[in-house]
Structure formats: C-alpha cells, structure tokens
Write an enzyme that holds these catalytic residues in place. Structure first.
Site, short mmCIF file in Angstrom:
data_model
loop_
_atom_site.label_atom_id
_atom_site.label_comp_id
_atom_site.label_asym_id
_atom_site.label_seq_id
_atom_site.Cartn_x
_atom_site.Cartn_y
_atom_site.Cartn_z
N ASP A 167 39.17 30.53 45.62
CA ASP A 167 38.93 31.93 45.30
C ASP A 167 37.89 31.97 44.19
O ASP A 167 38.20 31.78 43.02
CB ASP A 167 40.24 32.59 44.86
CG ASP A 167 40.07 34.05 44.49
OD1 ASP A 167 38.91 34.52 44.41
OD2 ASP A 167 41.08 34.73 44.26
N TYR A 193 45.74 35.01 40.31
CA TYR A 193 45.75 36.30 40.99
C TYR A 193 44.65 36.31 42.04
O TYR A 193 43.50 35.95 41.76
CB TYR A 193 45.51 37.43 39.98
CG TYR A 193 45.42 38.81 40.60
CD1 TYR A 193 46.57 39.45 41.06
CD2 TYR A 193 44.21 39.46 40.72
CE1 TYR A 193 46.51 40.72 41.62
CE2 TYR A 193 44.13 40.73 41.27
CZ TYR A 193 45.27 41.36 41.73
OH TYR A 193 45.19 42.60 42.28
N LYS A 219 32.48 40.66 43.41
CA LYS A 219 31.91 41.04 42.14
C LYS A 219 30.40 40.84 42.06
O LYS A 219 29.64 41.75 42.35
CB LYS A 219 32.64 40.31 40.99
CG LYS A 219 34.14 40.63 40.95
CD LYS A 219 34.81 40.05 39.74
CE LYS A 219 36.32 40.20 39.78
NZ LYS A 219 36.79 41.58 39.79
#
Length: 426
Positions: free
Chosen positions: A237, A142, A265
């Site tokens: 990613d 994802y 994050k």
C-alpha cells in the site's frame, strides 16, 4: 468570535461530528478544527485570515506545495474540455504508461478515485487470482475504510482509541488476520501454520498511519520470501509512500518488489485519484477480460489525471527527492536537537518527504511502542505550534509531510517555535 468556531458549530448541525473525515475533528488533541480557505507554496490561510506553515500537505499529495502554477494550468486546460466523460481518454492512458514506467512492480494498472478504492480492489483481485479468502494485515496499518480492513486499523481509529469499527460483520472480519509490524518471528509462525490458505498480505512498506514507522529490512525480505513460497499475493500500500519517499516508491527505495501496488494522493496532484497495479497475470483477472469485477464511473477523471500528470512530471526533475529528503531531515534533526538540549524525551525520523515526531526516548518500530509515547506532551506541542502558526497533524498517530516548497526559513522558524514548547515540557 473566530470563524473557525462559528463554522464548526454550523457544521455539527448538518455533518456527523462536523467533519467529513474523522481525524479533522481534533477529538484526539482537543479544541476547534481549522477551516482553511487558501494555500500557496508551504503556507495555508484559515477563514480568520491567519497564516500557517503546513506540515500536513493534504496528507501527502501537495509534494510541490499548494497551488503550484503548472498544476493549476494543467487543471484549467483540462477543465475547459469537460469535467468528466465516463469514457476512455488519452490522459488516463498517459498516466497508466507513466506509472508502469516509474513503479518497479507495475506491469498493468487500473485507475480508480481513491486510496480506499485502490486497496479494496487490489485485495479482491488477489483473492480472485489465488482462489483463497484469508487476508493478512499488520497492527496499526490503515488501508482505507473497506469492511475487511477495519480490523486493528491505524490512524483515525487509533486516535479515538478503538481497535476496529462498528458495522463490520464478524463473517467479514474473520477472514482478516492481524500481525505485529516488524515482527519476523510472528510472520514465520503464521505462514508455517496457515501459509497455504493466505490469499494476500497487505502492508504499508513505510507506515504513515500510526505515525511514521520505518520497516526492518529483514522483515520486508522475509515477507517477500514467504509470500513467494506459499503463493500469496504481496500488496504494498503505497498510497502515502508512492512518490513521497522515492520516485519509484518504497519498493524502489528498499529493493523489494511486491506483486501488487496501490497508489493515491500524489498521482492526483491534490485531486481524487487512486490506482492499483502489478503483475500482468494478476491484473488480467479483472473484468472485462477476467472474472474479478471492479468498476468506477469517474475512474481516470480527466481533470484529476491532468493534475497528477503535471505533478509527476515535476517530481522527476534531477535531485528532486534528494532535495526533499534533505529538507525533511533538516526539520527532524532541528526538532530533535532542540528537545534534547532541554532534556525533553523526544525523537524524530524521516524517509523522503515523510516524517514522524514522538515524545519518547527513541523512534518506535511497532504499534506497541508507538502507544507508549507521551500523548499528552504531543497534544501540548500541537496546540502551541498551532497557535504559533504551524499546522501539524492533529493526532499523535499521524505522519507529517514536507513539500519541496518549504524553505530553510520555514524550517528554522518551526524549530525556534518548538523550542518554546520544549521549554515548558522539560
């Protein structure tokens, strides 16, 4: 009545599904989501005042634990100067310089406001650089909710048993090709057939969105070699893995350097920040000096960047990642031994501060293997642990996170509570 239930009933009247991100709804595991009001160190407290040991850590960024005093101080000091300028600041420059210093692949970087924004921007600049359209991703990974990426995506979509999203035009999805993770032969076959048409390949170098999946070194090495040979841009990613598995991310841990890297994050310390960066020649394609357009009014927000700078300063402390890795391994080893002592089919593994738990004989290495794990056993485990005061991800398809604030006592209590549910499941 529980405040969690009352608040969830209210939320469903004004928020779709009652939540602002799907996995929070507990749809996969059942029950009522928890509404939190406070966090400190390794602990959380909900609106009923119940205490939990937290193994989600806001899905990764709370690597120092909740409400770290140095991070709070940085946020407070920055906020006194204004919450936003929509103009350059010294802090965003300092963040860019730090990312260039710490992440092997990054020669230039641009700050954004989320991981999704980082990945969609990285893909756009990769396409602009190569002048090709085809995007390759991996099944179960994802990379945010941009249209082109919601093709056999992981995490929340797996939770709901849907391979992709409604609302994504076929004309967009047709440019996205999906391969099985850790499958070297599938990689070779695709590049042999379509290599010169591929603009970019995006991958979670350690998967966190179909639970934790660790890459085979041959797989990552082959991917790097094929992208180089065919002129495709390789994007790591590292929104989850950046500053979670190693000070330089998974690319530093495994010694594989991508062309572009996306981050999020942790670099916001719990506030919304993302970034994408990499080779100078690729990044020079971005406006205002290149033809690839990308913009964001709140990119490099001074308060969020202040939180991130404070966090990244602290994670550079000597032995920080060695200590974090040790804590996380202690958790997964303790859970595994407890399950095996009771003959429960269970496995677990970790990388840095990330971990995965699976109700299967061995740790999975692919989407197909993770789908064969016992989801019902996970759901029972989740609810027992939640009732006992331990907050794990509400889905069998999510990695977990340990912070440096977790103590040996936290981990011991977690393992002891898990023994009770393993006793039921044996």
């Amino acid at each position: 009545m529980s405040q969690n239930k009352t608040l969830f009933e209210r939320s469903q009247k004004v928020i779709p599904g009652g939540v602002n991100s799907p996995v929070r709804a507990f749809k996969s595991v059942g029950g009522t989501p928890i509404f939190f009001k406070k966090g400190l160190g390794s602990k959380l407290w909900d609106e009923d005042g119940r205490e939990y040991i937290d193994y989600i850590n806001s899905w990764g960024p709370m690597i120092l634990g909740h409400a770290h005093p140095e991070v709070l101080k940085a946020v407070q000091e920055a906020s006194f100067d204004s919450l936003s300028f929509g103009a350059p600041t010294k802090r965003e420059l300092e963040m860019a310089e730090l990312l260039v210093k710490l992440v092997p692949s990054i020669e230039q970087v641009r700050l954004v406001s989320s991981g999704t924004e980082a990945t969609m921007s990285a893909i756009r600049v990769a396409r602009g650089f190569t002048k090709r359209d085809t995007l390759v991703k991996f099944e179960g990974c994802y990379h945010g909710h941009a249209d082109a990426l919601l093709v056999k995506a992981g995490s929340g979509l797996l939770t709901f048993g849907e391979p992709s999203s409604a609302g994504v035009p076929e004309d967009v999805a047709k440019h996205t090709l999906t391969l099985p993770y850790n499958d070297v032969e599938a990689l070779k076959t695709l590049f042999k057939e379509k290599g010169d048409t591929i603009a970019t390949v995006i991958i979670e170098p350690v998967v966190g969105n179909m639970n934790l999946i660790i890459p085979h070194m041959e797989f990552l090495q082959t991917l790097r070699e094929l992208c180089t040979k065919h002129g495709a841009v390789l994007i790591f990613d590292e929104v989850m893995t950046g500053f979670r598995v190693n000070i330089g991310g998974a690319q530093a841990l495994y010694g594989i350097t991508p062309d572009l890297t996306t981050l999020g994050k942790v670099i916001g310390g719990g506030l919304p920040v993302g970034a994408f960066g990499g080779r100078r020649d690729i990044m020079q394609c971005l406006a205002p000096i290149g033809a690839v357009y990308q913009a964001g009014t709140l990119s490099g927000n001074p308060v969020a960047v202040a939180a991130g700078l404070a966090t990244l300063k602290l994670v550079q402390a000597p032995n920080f990642f060695e200590d974090l890795t040790k804590k996380t391994k202690s958790l997964v080893d303790g859970l595994t031994k407890a399950a095996h002592d009771l003959d429960v089919k269970f496995s677990a593994q970790s990388v840095g501060g990330m971990f995965g738990i699976y109700f299967s004989e061995k740790a999975p290495t692919s989407f197909d293997e993770i789908m064969k794990s016992n989801k019902e056993h996970f759901n029972q485990f989740f609810h027992h642990m939640l009732t006992s005061g331990f907050y794990f991800g509400p889905s069998a398809f999510e990695a977990g996170f340990v912070s440096i604030a977790h103590t040996d006592q936290d981990i011991h209590q977690t393992v002891e509570a898990a023994k009770e549910v393993f006793q039921v499941l044996k």
